[in-house]
Design an enzyme around this catalytic site. Structure first.
Site, PDB file in Angstrom:
ATOM      1  N   GLN A 138     -36.111 -14.122   8.208  1.00  0.00           N
ATOM      2  CA  GLN A 138     -36.851 -14.838   9.394  1.00  0.00           C
ATOM      3  C   GLN A 138     -37.892 -15.838   8.834  1.00  0.00           C
ATOM      4  O   GLN A 138     -38.806 -15.222   8.462  1.00  0.00           O
ATOM      5  CB  GLN A 138     -37.357 -13.585  10.569  1.00  0.00           C
ATOM      6  CG  GLN A 138     -38.329 -14.407  11.495  1.00  0.00           C
ATOM      7  CD  GLN A 138     -37.527 -15.473  12.292  1.00  0.00           C
ATOM      8  OE1 GLN A 138     -36.454 -15.289  12.758  1.00  0.00           O
ATOM      9  NE2 GLN A 138     -38.173 -16.611  12.697  1.00  0.00           N
ATOM     10  N   GLN A 140     -39.341 -18.757  10.187  1.00  0.00           N
ATOM     11  CA  GLN A 140     -40.345 -19.165  10.973  1.00  0.00           C
ATOM     12  C   GLN A 140     -41.390 -18.088  11.204  1.00  0.00           C
ATOM     13  O   GLN A 140     -41.122 -17.144  11.390  1.00  0.00           O
ATOM     14  CB  GLN A 140     -39.821 -19.635  12.346  1.00  0.00           C
ATOM     15  CG  GLN A 140     -40.608 -20.781  13.228  1.00  0.00           C
ATOM     16  CD  GLN A 140     -40.261 -20.850  14.505  1.00  0.00           C
ATOM     17  OE1 GLN A 140     -39.274 -20.040  15.134  1.00  0.00           O
ATOM     18  NE2 GLN A 140     -40.705 -21.817  15.227  1.00  0.00           N
ATOM     19  N   GLY A 271     -36.126 -12.530  20.325  1.00  0.00           N
ATOM     20  CA  GLY A 271     -35.080 -12.500  21.097  1.00  0.00           C
ATOM     21  C   GLY A 271     -34.008 -13.553  20.565  1.00  0.00           C
ATOM     22  O   GLY A 271     -32.616 -13.017  20.275  1.00  0.00           O
ATOM     23  N   MET A 273     -33.295 -16.795  17.036  1.00  0.00           N
ATOM     24  CA  MET A 273     -33.877 -17.726  16.114  1.00  0.00           C
ATOM     25  C   MET A 273     -32.680 -18.619  15.952  1.00  0.00           C
ATOM     26  O   MET A 273     -31.823 -18.533  15.712  1.00  0.00           O
ATOM     27  CB  MET A 273     -34.213 -17.249  14.796  1.00  0.00           C
ATOM     28  CG  MET A 273     -34.890 -18.030  14.055  1.00  0.00           C
ATOM     29  SD  MET A 273     -36.257 -18.897  14.313  1.00  0.00           S
ATOM     30  CE  MET A 273     -36.279 -20.461  13.724  1.00  0.00           C
ATOM     31  N   GLU A 274     -33.315 -20.198  16.287  1.00  0.00           N
ATOM     32  CA  GLU A 274     -32.398 -21.364  16.532  1.00  0.00           C
ATOM     33  C   GLU A 274     -32.013 -21.665  14.957  1.00  0.00           C
ATOM     34  O   GLU A 274     -31.935 -23.054  14.586  1.00  0.00           O
ATOM     35  CB  GLU A 274     -33.079 -22.455  17.273  1.00  0.00           C
ATOM     36  CG  GLU A 274     -34.328 -23.133  16.484  1.00  0.00           C
ATOM     37  CD  GLU A 274     -35.709 -22.072  16.859  1.00  0.00           C
ATOM     38  OE1 GLU A 274     -35.462 -21.112  17.344  1.00  0.00           O
ATOM     39  OE2 GLU A 274     -36.796 -23.046  16.750  1.00  0.00           O
ATOM     40  N   ASN A 275     -31.368 -20.865  14.216  1.00  0.00           N
ATOM     41  CA  ASN A 275     -31.053 -21.268  12.853  1.00  0.00           C
ATOM     42  C   ASN A 275     -29.793 -22.257  12.995  1.00  0.00           C
ATOM     43  O   ASN A 275     -28.695 -21.879  13.801  1.00  0.00           O
ATOM     44  CB  ASN A 275     -30.734 -20.089  11.879  1.00  0.00           C
ATOM     45  CG  ASN A 275     -32.153 -19.216  11.613  1.00  0.00           C
ATOM     46  OD1 ASN A 275     -32.953 -19.600  11.437  1.00  0.00           O
ATOM     47  ND2 ASN A 275     -31.726 -18.077  11.896  1.00  0.00           N
ATOM     48  N   GLU A 299     -31.774 -21.068  22.835  1.00  0.00           N
ATOM     49  CA  GLU A 299     -31.526 -21.318  21.145  1.00  0.00           C
ATOM     50  C   GLU A 299     -30.798 -22.533  20.993  1.00  0.00           C
ATOM     51  O   GLU A 299     -30.782 -23.280  20.109  1.00  0.00           O
ATOM     52  CB  GLU A 299     -30.979 -20.145  20.500  1.00  0.00           C
ATOM     53  CG  GLU A 299     -31.972 -18.736  20.887  1.00  0.00           C
ATOM     54  CD  GLU A 299     -33.256 -18.848  20.594  1.00  0.00           C
ATOM     55  OE1 GLU A 299     -33.713 -19.755  19.453  1.00  0.00           O
ATOM     56  OE2 GLU A 299     -34.106 -18.244  21.039  1.00  0.00           O
ATOM     57  N   GLU A 321     -40.906 -25.978  21.691  1.00  0.00           N
ATOM     58  CA  GLU A 321     -40.832 -24.970  22.778  1.00  0.00           C
ATOM     59  C   GLU A 321     -40.923 -25.432  24.172  1.00  0.00           C
ATOM     60  O   GLU A 321     -39.757 -25.104  25.060  1.00  0.00           O
ATOM     61  CB  GLU A 321     -41.648 -23.793  22.520  1.00  0.00           C
ATOM     62  CG  GLU A 321     -41.423 -23.027  21.176  1.00  0.00           C
ATOM     63  CD  GLU A 321     -40.023 -22.513  20.851  1.00  0.00           C
ATOM     64  OE1 GLU A 321     -39.526 -22.364  21.956  1.00  0.00           O
ATOM     65  OE2 GLU A 321     -39.630 -22.397  19.738  1.00  0.00           O
ATOM     66  N   ASP A 376     -48.429 -17.663  13.253  1.00  0.00           N
ATOM     67  CA  ASP A 376     -47.544 -16.597  14.017  1.00  0.00           C
ATOM     68  C   ASP A 376     -48.467 -15.920  15.173  1.00  0.00           C
ATOM     69  O   ASP A 376     -47.985 -15.589  16.355  1.00  0.00           O
ATOM     70  CB  ASP A 376     -47.118 -15.603  12.966  1.00  0.00           C
ATOM     71  CG  ASP A 376     -45.798 -14.949  13.586  1.00  0.00           C
ATOM     72  OD1 ASP A 376     -44.942 -15.795  14.205  1.00  0.00           O
ATOM     73  OD2 ASP A 376     -45.672 -13.720  13.426  1.00  0.00           O
ATOM     74  N   TYR A 384     -44.781 -22.645  25.470  1.00  0.00           N
ATOM     75  CA  TYR A 384     -43.389 -22.452  26.026  1.00  0.00           C
ATOM     76  C   TYR A 384     -43.528 -23.268  27.569  1.00  0.00           C
ATOM     77  O   TYR A 384     -42.661 -24.001  27.883  1.00  0.00           O
ATOM     78  CB  TYR A 384     -42.930 -21.230  26.067  1.00  0.00           C
ATOM     79  CG  TYR A 384     -42.316 -20.683  24.659  1.00  0.00           C
ATOM     80  CD1 TYR A 384     -41.208 -20.521  24.319  1.00  0.00           C
ATOM     81  CD2 TYR A 384     -43.433 -20.301  23.738  1.00  0.00           C
ATOM     82  CE1 TYR A 384     -40.872 -19.850  23.324  1.00  0.00           C
ATOM     83  CE2 TYR A 384     -43.107 -19.562  22.543  1.00  0.00           C
ATOM     84  CZ  TYR A 384     -41.711 -19.599  22.223  1.00  0.00           C
ATOM     85  OH  TYR A 384     -41.458 -19.174  21.020  1.00  0.00           O
ATOM     86  N   ARG A 557     -37.832  -5.872  18.749  1.00  0.00           N
ATOM     87  CA  ARG A 557     -38.233  -7.250  19.396  1.00  0.00           C
ATOM     88  C   ARG A 557     -39.736  -7.297  19.769  1.00  0.00           C
ATOM     89  O   ARG A 557     -40.030  -6.504  20.799  1.00  0.00           O
ATOM     90  CB  ARG A 557     -37.318  -7.550  20.458  1.00  0.00           C
ATOM     91  CG  ARG A 557     -37.392  -8.894  20.919  1.00  0.00           C
ATOM     92  CD  ARG A 557     -36.320  -9.256  22.209  1.00  0.00           C
ATOM     93  NE  ARG A 557     -36.915 -10.394  22.815  1.00  0.00           N
ATOM     94  CZ  ARG A 557     -36.267 -10.712  24.119  1.00  0.00           C
ATOM     95  NH1 ARG A 557     -35.218 -10.131  24.548  1.00  0.00           N
ATOM     96  NH2 ARG A 557     -36.331 -11.912  24.523  1.00  0.00           N
ATOM     97  N   LYS A 559     -41.890  -9.060  21.297  1.00  0.00           N
ATOM     98  CA  LYS A 559     -42.143  -9.569  22.618  1.00  0.00           C
ATOM     99  C   LYS A 559     -42.093  -8.342  23.667  1.00  0.00           C
ATOM    100  O   LYS A 559     -42.736  -8.222  24.849  1.00  0.00           O
ATOM    101  CB  LYS A 559     -41.314 -10.830  23.294  1.00  0.00           C
ATOM    102  CG  LYS A 559     -41.520 -11.030  24.479  1.00  0.00           C
ATOM    103  CD  LYS A 559     -40.666 -11.954  24.986  1.00  0.00           C
ATOM    104  CE  LYS A 559     -40.531 -12.047  26.520  1.00  0.00           C
ATOM    105  NZ  LYS A 559     -39.137 -12.653  27.025  1.00  0.00           N
TER     106      LYS A 559
HETATM  107 ZN   LIG Z   1     -37.792 -21.308  21.203  1.00  0.00          ZN
END
Ligand SMILES: [Zn+2]
Length: 604
Positions: A138, A140, A271, A273-275, A299, A321, A376, A384, A557, A559
């Site tokens: 991870q 980011q 939730g 990650m937009e790799n 994502e 975001e 972070d 968001y 997770r 969150k």
């Molecule tokens: Zn996002």
């Protein structure tokens, strides 16, 4: 094309990166994955955009890396290039300074990672759905530097290729995947090669290694998951190609070739990650009824907002975001209709109001000021949801056709570039708004003011109003069991709204009646459980205890975890109980989650 001149792309100063010196065009990574020692070892070779003339030094970000040798050429031959590691900073790591002889075209660094590398999570077989170890990264926000020496700033992009070799007896069983063109089958010799020809920032570098199978969903989409999880995952994400089509209809072609999902073991801290090419997702959204797939739309939307046009620094995170949340809800509207998207918007706004209330007058502005902090820690709902509300406000102000044309043009014009808040503000006022509209919008209040500017739109949802009616009937004494005929068709979103709408403290008997009628404790839906457990805890409803502990020990997770541990801490004797569960659960959490939870659960 409009006659407006594009703002000149220049490098914004990034408070979270030491990187300096010549632009780097391409990375060649060669890594051996050693599960036994929990390290990656090999080399990173950086090709300069042009051979160095004006720069005599290259500065890269590193954290907890063992730098073994450095050369000012790609082959790794001849004498080493003089280099030093700077004073370590707990968050930023250490600057690696490499002297560049005139005409240097590439730099090669032999290195290894530390077993504590914050980006890497090494899972034992028991922490997966199968019998093999697992590794995922991870990167980011600023963790890429813990697994390779790099310019770890979202404003710096490069293409990459990588050779990955898996070591150990189980190599023939394990598949390696990256944020790149990926293999679809396991290689018996444990060797994999990857290419990402589009330039990406370091936070989008990703690697996963595990016992994984692939199932195609269409010619350009598919799912990677552990064999035990794959059938559920292919059902849950059956609409993936429709999502990509909906996104393309909204804001232009998908630019990354394939779009696949990797379903990770449940210790994944986010939730999703937009790799690029390969979104990483938590298995917690496998609800069985496709009710939590807006996370995948989110994502996917990052393939435009974030991965194509990228926030210049983490202070501009809302540009990634806020756009993505707005885009996500437009995709969901396209697929499931306006009433569904309205529910998402109302729930998102409720999150935002909750966060603003918690933070009070000290609430952060949309543009963040994260210098001196771990980025972070500073990222919350404001980027968001307030970012999304700004776009909704624009929608109300200029109408969808104009806003959609603007967003499409914005993604096309600034593709593969970074964007900061000031540059965006000036582009918006030039390319979209009339002077009267700009005056009406009051952009400074949106970007740099606390709370919400007056005139921010408020969403309404007919379906959630139906939930409110049920809540009202409960409040006036209707037994929960008599409401089944209404609730049996409810979606996850309606249940979430229901749980949030109940009085925060209920007597244990009332909670028991709700559980008997609606079976919350036995739910397989992680989002609902996360909303239910705090009610059960505040009521002292013991029948939910075992399920709560199971949840905390298996879900990673952040969150979902943070509010649950907070609720647990708020109960009588809660600190000791929370610390006991945390001690058992902690090995299953990624550093992103333990970074937050260690602080929350410290002390006695
Ligand atoms: Zn996002």
């Amino acid at each position: 094309m409009s006659p407006i001149s594009a703002p000149t792309p220049s490098l914004t100063l990034d408070p979270h990166s030491f990187a300096q010196g010549p632009a780097l065009a391409h990375l060649m990574l060669a890594l051996a994955v050693d599960f036994a020692n929990q390290t990656l070892a090999g080399s990173a070779t950086w090709r300069l955009a042009t051979p160095s003339a004006e720069f005599t030094e290259l500065v890269l970000d590193t954290r907890d890396l063992v730098i073994e040798q450095v050369w000012a050429n790609a082959a790794g031959t001849g004498p080493e290039a003089p280099h030093t590691l700077g004073t370590p900073d707990a968050t930023l790591g250490q600057a690696l300074r490499i002297a560049l002889p005139a005409g240097t075209a590439a730099v090669r660094i032999a290195y290894r990672t530390s077993p504590q590398a914050a980006a890497l999570q090494w899972l034992a077989p028991a922490q997966t759905a199968g019998r093999y170890p697992f590794l995922f990264t991870q990167s980011q926000a600023i963790l890429a530097r813990t697994w390779l020496p790099c310019p770890d700033s979202p404003g710096r992009r490069f293409s990459y290729e990588a050779g990955v070799e898996i070591l150990g007896e189980e190599r023939g069983q394990l598949l390696a995947l990256m944020s790149a063109e990926n293999p679809q089958a396991t290689a018996a010799d444990g060797h994999y090669h990857f290419r990402q020809l589009q330039p990406v920032p370091a936070y989008l570098l990703a690697l996963a290694v595990g016992r994984l199978d692939f199932a195609p969903l269409s010619t350009r989409t598919g799912i990677y998951a552990e064999p035990a999880t794959l059938p559920r995952a292919t059902h849950e994400f059956g609409e993936l190609d429709h999502m990509v089509q909906a996104a393309e209809q909204l804001y232009g072609n998908y630019r990354w070739g394939r779009y696949d999902l990797l379903v990770l073991p449940s210790s994944f801290p986010f939730g999703g990650m937009e790799n690029p090419c390969l979104t990483f997702v938590t298995p917690n959204i496998l609800a069985g009824d496709r009710s939590l797939t807006s996370l995948v739309a989110h994502e996917l939307a990052h393939s435009w907002s974030g991965n194509l046009v990228t926030n210049a620094t983490w202070n501009d995170f809302w540009l990634n975001e806020g756009f993505t949340v707005y885009f996500e809800r437009r995709i969901m509207e396209q697929l499931y209709g306006r009433p569904y998207a309205d529910m998402l918007q109302v729930l998102g706004e409720a999150d935002l109001h909750h966060t603003l209330q918690e933070l009070g007058p000290a609430s952060a502005a949309t543009r963040l000021h994260l210098a001196g902090r771990n980025p972070d820690d500073g990222l919350n709902d404001i980027a968001y949801e307030k970012g999304c509300l700004l776009l909704l406000t624009l929608e109300h102000l200029v109408g969808r056709p104009r806003l959609d044309a603007f967003i499409t043009e914005y993604f096309a014009r600034f593709a593969f570039q970074s964007m900061d808040t000031d540059r965006f503000a000036s582009y918006l006022t030039q390319a979209l708004l009339t002077p009267a509209e700009a005056a009406h919008l009051n952009l400074p209040a949106w970007l740099d003011g606390p709370g919400l500017p007056p005139g921010a739109p408020t969403a309404t949802s007919a379906r959630l109003a139906g939930v409110d009616a049920v809540l009202a009937r409960l409040a006036t004494g209707t037994p929960p069991a008599e409401l089944h005929y209404i609730t049996k068709e409810w979606s996850s979103q309606e249940w979430e709204h229901f749980l949030r709408g109940l009085p925060p403290t209920l007597p244990a008997e009332a909670v028991a009646r709700l559980d008997a009628a609606f079976h919350f404790t036995a739910s397989g839906n992680a989002e609902l459980l996360a909303a239910w457990f705090p009610l059960a805890l505040r009521a002292g409803y013991a029948p939910a205890d075992a399920a709560l502990e199971n949840f905390l020990r298996h879900v990673g997770r952040r969150k979902l975890l943070v509010p649950l541990y907070r609720a647990l801490l708020g109960t009588p004797g809660g600190r000791a109980r929370a610390q006991r569960i945390y001690q058992l659960a902690r090995p299953n959490y990624h550093s992103v989650a333990t970074g937050t939870l260690d602080a929350l659960l410290a002390g006695g």
